[in-house]
Design a protein around this motif. Structure first.
Motif, mmCIF file in Angstrom:
data_model
loop_
_atom_site.group_PDB
_atom_site.id
_atom_site.type_symbol
_atom_site.label_atom_id
_atom_site.label_comp_id
_atom_site.label_asym_id
_atom_site.label_seq_id
_atom_site.Cartn_x
_atom_site.Cartn_y
_atom_site.Cartn_z
ATOM 1 N N SER A 150 0.822 -1.209 0.000
ATOM 2 C CA SER A 150 0.000 0.000 0.000
ATOM 3 C C SER A 150 0.860 1.265 0.000
ATOM 4 C CB SER A 150 -0.936 -0.083 1.218
ATOM 5 O OG SER A 150 -1.314 1.170 1.651
ATOM 6 N N VAL A 151 1.917 1.282 0.786
ATOM 7 C CA VAL A 151 2.764 2.476 0.886
ATOM 8 C C VAL A 151 3.500 2.748 -0.435
ATOM 9 C CG1 VAL A 151 4.903 3.253 2.010
ATOM 10 C CG2 VAL A 151 2.984 2.474 3.387
ATOM 11 N N VAL A 152 3.748 1.703 -1.192
ATOM 12 C CA VAL A 152 4.433 1.891 -2.485
ATOM 13 C C VAL A 152 3.443 2.225 -3.593
ATOM 14 C CG1 VAL A 152 5.776 0.714 -4.283
ATOM 15 C CG2 VAL A 152 6.386 0.430 -1.865
ATOM 16 N N PHE A 153 2.341 1.460 -3.686
ATOM 17 C CA PHE A 153 1.488 1.535 -4.877
ATOM 18 C C PHE A 153 0.303 2.492 -4.760
ATOM 19 C CE2 PHE A 153 3.660 -2.535 -5.463
ATOM 20 C CZ PHE A 153 4.000 -2.482 -6.812
ATOM 21 N N ASP A 154 -0.132 2.835 -3.564
ATOM 22 C CA ASP A 154 -1.330 3.676 -3.431
ATOM 23 C C ASP A 154 -1.055 5.113 -3.851
ATOM 24 O OD1 ASP A 154 -2.600 1.446 -2.512
ATOM 25 O OD2 ASP A 154 -2.967 2.181 -0.476
ATOM 26 N N LYS A 155 -2.121 5.893 -3.956
ATOM 27 C CA LYS A 155 -2.005 7.332 -4.256
ATOM 28 C C LYS A 155 -1.086 7.977 -3.219
ATOM 29 C CE LYS A 155 -5.134 11.135 -5.441
ATOM 30 N NZ LYS A 155 -4.490 12.219 -4.772
ATOM 31 N N ASN A 156 -0.246 8.882 -3.682
ATOM 32 C CA ASN A 156 0.749 9.540 -2.812
ATOM 33 C C ASN A 156 1.774 8.550 -2.255
ATOM 34 O OD1 ASN A 156 -0.411 12.121 -3.040
ATOM 35 N ND2 ASN A 156 -1.957 11.571 -1.499
ATOM 36 N N GLY A 157 1.935 7.449 -2.972
ATOM 37 C CA GLY A 157 2.872 6.425 -2.524
ATOM 38 C C GLY A 157 4.276 6.638 -3.083
ATOM 39 N N VAL A 158 5.150 5.737 -2.671
ATOM 40 C CA VAL A 158 6.583 5.800 -2.995
ATOM 41 C C VAL A 158 6.840 5.930 -4.503
ATOM 42 C CG1 VAL A 158 8.635 4.304 -2.995
ATOM 43 C CG2 VAL A 158 7.260 4.561 -0.907
ATOM 44 N N LEU A 159 6.044 5.192 -5.309
ATOM 45 C CA LEU A 159 6.317 5.142 -6.757
ATOM 46 C C LEU A 159 6.261 6.515 -7.424
ATOM 47 C CD1 LEU A 159 4.518 2.005 -8.271
ATOM 48 C CD2 LEU A 159 6.958 2.361 -7.814
ATOM 49 N N GLU A 160 5.465 7.420 -6.856
ATOM 50 C CA GLU A 160 5.227 8.697 -7.546
ATOM 51 C C GLU A 160 6.498 9.520 -7.780
ATOM 52 O OE1 GLU A 160 1.868 10.898 -6.022
ATOM 53 O OE2 GLU A 160 0.576 9.126 -6.182
ATOM 54 N N HIS A 161 7.467 9.388 -6.880
ATOM 55 C CA HIS A 161 8.684 10.202 -7.056
ATOM 56 C C HIS A 161 9.954 9.345 -7.011
ATOM 57 C CE1 HIS A 161 6.676 14.027 -7.099
ATOM 58 N NE2 HIS A 161 5.987 13.701 -6.015
ATOM 59 N N ILE A 162 9.852 8.075 -7.376
ATOM 60 C CA ILE A 162 10.981 7.158 -7.158
ATOM 61 C C ILE A 162 12.067 7.284 -8.241
ATOM 62 C CG2 ILE A 162 10.100 5.129 -8.392
ATOM 63 C CD1 ILE A 162 11.806 5.149 -4.921
ATOM 64 N N ASN A 163 11.760 7.925 -9.362
ATOM 65 C CA ASN A 163 12.753 8.018 -10.442
ATOM 66 C C ASN A 163 14.073 8.611 -9.916
ATOM 67 O OD1 ASN A 163 13.962 8.030 -12.934
ATOM 68 N ND2 ASN A 163 12.971 9.922 -13.611
ATOM 69 N N GLY A 164 15.147 7.851 -10.027
ATOM 70 C CA GLY A 164 16.465 8.322 -9.590
ATOM 71 C C GLY A 164 16.705 8.201 -8.088
ATOM 72 N N LYS A 165 15.707 7.691 -7.341
ATOM 73 C CA LYS A 165 15.827 7.587 -5.883
ATOM 74 C C LYS A 165 15.946 6.120 -5.453
ATOM 75 C CE LYS A 165 15.237 12.005 -5.333
ATOM 76 N NZ LYS A 165 14.298 12.672 -4.475
ATOM 77 N N ALA A 166 16.323 5.929 -4.191
ATOM 78 C CA ALA A 166 16.528 4.566 -3.675
ATOM 79 C C ALA A 166 15.541 4.256 -2.552
ATOM 80 C CB ALA A 166 17.952 4.434 -3.150
ATOM 81 N N TYR A 167 15.052 3.020 -2.542
ATOM 82 C CA TYR A 167 14.062 2.583 -1.544
ATOM 83 C C TYR A 167 14.553 1.285 -0.897
ATOM 84 C CZ TYR A 167 9.398 1.613 0.420
ATOM 85 O OH TYR A 167 8.340 1.384 1.262
ATOM 86 N N ILE A 168 14.614 1.295 0.425
ATOM 87 C CA ILE A 168 15.112 0.130 1.171
ATOM 88 C C ILE A 168 14.001 -0.343 2.100
ATOM 89 C CG2 ILE A 168 16.874 -0.689 2.791
ATOM 90 C CD1 ILE A 168 18.633 1.688 1.810
ATOM 91 N N ASP A 169 13.416 -1.506 1.783
ATOM 92 C CA ASP A 169 12.307 -2.001 2.605
ATOM 93 C C ASP A 169 12.840 -3.002 3.628
ATOM 94 O OD1 ASP A 169 9.992 -2.746 3.766
ATOM 95 O OD2 ASP A 169 8.913 -3.180 1.898
ATOM 96 N N MET A 170 12.727 -2.639 4.907
ATOM 97 C CA MET A 170 13.265 -3.480 5.984
ATOM 98 C C MET A 170 12.154 -4.265 6.693
ATOM 99 S SD MET A 170 16.339 -0.958 7.309
ATOM 100 C CE MET A 170 17.412 -2.283 7.910
#
Ligand SMILES: NC(=O)C1=CN([C@@H]2O[C@H](COP(=O)(O)OP(=O)(O)OC[C@H]3O[C@@H](n4cnc5c(N)ncnc54)[C@H](OP(=O)(O)O)[C@@H]3O)[C@@H](O)[C@H]2O)C=CC1
Ligand SMILES: O=CCCC(=O)O
Length: 290
Positions: free
Chosen positions: A72-92
């Protein structure tokens, strides 16, 4: 190093505070916004949504409850995907390999970088920076993340392709969940057969099956005290996901399956938010079968 941090539960709060203490600039987000206040007192900034955190920070870490929260935090509206271009995401977070792979593929498709990095170790190791980090995915990102991992943990492993970190974590927690049930049965058997369970703890501690979990949880289980370090509902989620991994690989796991039933029973008794050692309470329910 500026990092974003999504999810300020028991683990996320301790980990984010640790990063702040070690000089990282941290921008936090939590679904329940009020949980950000303590972090702000420790020097954090707050992002309004996961997307705004990712937009602001080159690296964003997440520590969320389960697969559905992680997705949900990645795919929902206002989620991670919206600005991920060129950025890094570490899911712990502790999730299954499929969930992690879905997140990884979506992030890479949008021009971002992904690492899964679930952890072994609970609330106290999180507070003390003594976690064991089980990373997999983008090797270059793993190396860039090491300054943060060195603050959060005592040892980091790089395990190869995405999914291997998730699988390693589930195997470890499957063993842990089975062990706490055997331990709980032993404490109950000692007590009901007229032994002093405190003496059992001393005997166990001197022998080949002495371990940190028995040492830590034994005394509190004998006091029926289950203040949550690792919530039981998350341990049951991990048993469920580990059993699914067993299904996929045709591994028979009767001990883990029985342990999962005990955790499910504990949840049905309303114990899901207590520590996972509260599974001990399931043995106190009278058995009317005989
Ligand atoms: N506690 C432990 O000892 C350990 C836990 N883990 C794993 O780490 C993860 C976090 O555990 P822990 O901190 O104990 O868990 P908590 O239950 O304390 O925190 C869960 C976090 O996930 C958030 N969350 C839940 N659902 C959603 C959703 N749908 N959308 C957005 N956010 C959501 C919660 O937000 P909100 O505050 O709004 O509810 C909270 O920030 C889990 O995967 C767990 O298995 C791993 C090692 C040890
Ligand atoms: O996932 C939770 C693990 C707890 C621990 O390793 O002590």
């Amino acid at each position: 190093m500026e990092v974003g941090f999504l999810g300020l539960g028991i683990m996320g709060k301790a980990m984010a505070i640790n990063l702040l203490r070690h000089g990282f600039k941290v921008t936090v987000w939590n679904r329940t916004l009020s949980k950000c206040e303590e972090l702000v007192q420790n020097g954090a900034s707050v992002g309004e949504t996961p997307a705004t955190v990712v937009k602001k920070c080159k690296y964003t870490i997440a520590m969320l409850s389960d697969p559905s929260a992680a997705l949900s935090v990645v795919f929902d509206k206002n989620g991670v995907l919206e600005h991920i271009n060129g950025k890094a995401y570490i899911d712990m977070s502790t999730v299954d390999a499929d969930t992690s792979s879905k997140i990884s593929e979506a992030i890479k498709a949008k021009g971002g970088y992904f690492l899964e990095a679930p952890v072994s170790g609970s609330k106290k190791p999180a507070e003390d920076g003594q976690l064991i980090i089980l990373a997999a995915g983008d090797k270059a990102l793993y190396e860039e993340a090491l300054p943060a991992f060195d603050v959060l943990g005592k040892k980091s492993f790089f395990l190869g392709e995405v999914g291997n970190g998730a699988k390693m974590k589930l195997v470890v927690n499957m063993i842990m969940g089975s062990m706490i049930n055997a331990f709980s049965e032993g404490l109950t058997l000692a007590e009901r057969s007229g032994l002093n369970p405190g003496t059992l703890l001393d005997v166990l501690d001197l022998g080949a099956i002495s371990n940190g979990m028995f040492k830590l949880k034994g005394p509190t289980m004998l006091q029926n005290s289950y203040s949550p370090a690792f919530p039981l509902k998350h341990q049951q989620k991990d048993m469920r996901l580990a059993l699914a991994l067993g299904d996929e690989n045709a591994v028979s796991m009767p001990v883990a399956a029985a342990a999962n039933e005990a955790f499910k029973k504990a949840r049905s008794m309303g114990l899901g938010d207590l520590d996972f050692s509260a599974v001990h309470e399931t043995l106190k329910v009278p058995d009317h079968s005989s």
